[in-house]
Design a protein around this motif. Structure first.
Motif, PDB file in Angstrom:
ATOM      1  N   ALA A  14      16.509  -9.669  39.280  1.00 31.60           N
ATOM      2  CA  ALA A  14      16.913  -9.488  37.631  1.00 31.60           C
ATOM      3  C   ALA A  14      15.800  -9.093  36.976  1.00 31.60           C
ATOM      4  CB  ALA A  14      17.359 -10.709  37.196  1.00 31.60           C
ATOM      5  N   LYS A  87      20.819  -7.433  35.734  1.00 32.85           N
ATOM      6  CA  LYS A  87      21.259  -8.702  35.640  1.00 32.85           C
ATOM      7  C   LYS A  87      22.284  -8.875  36.792  1.00 32.85           C
ATOM      8  CE  LYS A  87      21.906  -8.396  30.620  1.00 32.85           C
ATOM      9  NZ  LYS A  87      22.659  -8.892  29.464  1.00 32.85           N
ATOM     10  N   SER A 127      19.227 -13.397  41.144  1.00 34.92           N
ATOM     11  CA  SER A 127      18.605 -14.005  40.096  1.00 34.92           C
ATOM     12  C   SER A 127      17.346 -14.764  40.339  1.00 34.92           C
ATOM     13  CB  SER A 127      19.632 -14.850  39.542  1.00 34.92           C
ATOM     14  OG  SER A 127      19.786 -16.054  40.585  1.00 34.92           O
TER      15      SER A 127
END
Length: 127
Positions: A14, A87, A127
């Motif tokens: 991310a 993202k 993430s």
């Protein structure tokens, strides 16, 4: 036979950036309006960005404005998608699409409006 081939996907963290490329062969690229779509696993294909055949006008999905940029180089028969600040929700298979248009002003936002499609390339954002 028009062929579109995507490249540049992969696994990133991310916040990273990626640039997808889509190179066309078998037709006159400068006559094509081009678009990028994506399909997250288990979801429908969705519009990402589109560009007129001259590259003079672009359009983006509202949620992606400011992070993604579509561009093209007609001399290289290639359309690009620069993706910044990625993202985890950007994880999807990304497809480029093209169609012939005789208007320099038209671009297309719906998958059904495109005739030619690439095979798709995976982009995974961790993430």
């Amino acid at each position: 036979q028009v062929q579109l081939v995507e490249s540049g996907g992969g696994l990133v963290q991310a916040g990273a950036s990626l640039r997808l490329s889509c190179t066309a062969s078998g037709g006159t690229f400068a006559n094509y309006a081009m678009g990028w779509f994506r399909q997250p696993l288990g979801k429908e294909r969705e519009f990402v960005a589109a560009i007129t055949k001259s590259g003079g006008t672009t359009n983006y999905a509202d949620s992606l404005k400011g992070r993604f940029t579509i561009s093209r180089d007609n001399a290289k028969n290639t359309v690009y998608l620069q993706m910044n600040s990625l993202k985890p929700e950007d994880t999807a298979v990304y497809y480029c699409a093209g169609r012939v248009t005789y208007s320099p002003l038209l671009l297309y936002l719906s998958p059904g409006e495109y005739r030619y499609w690439g095979q798709g390339i995976q982009v995974t954002v961790s993430s």
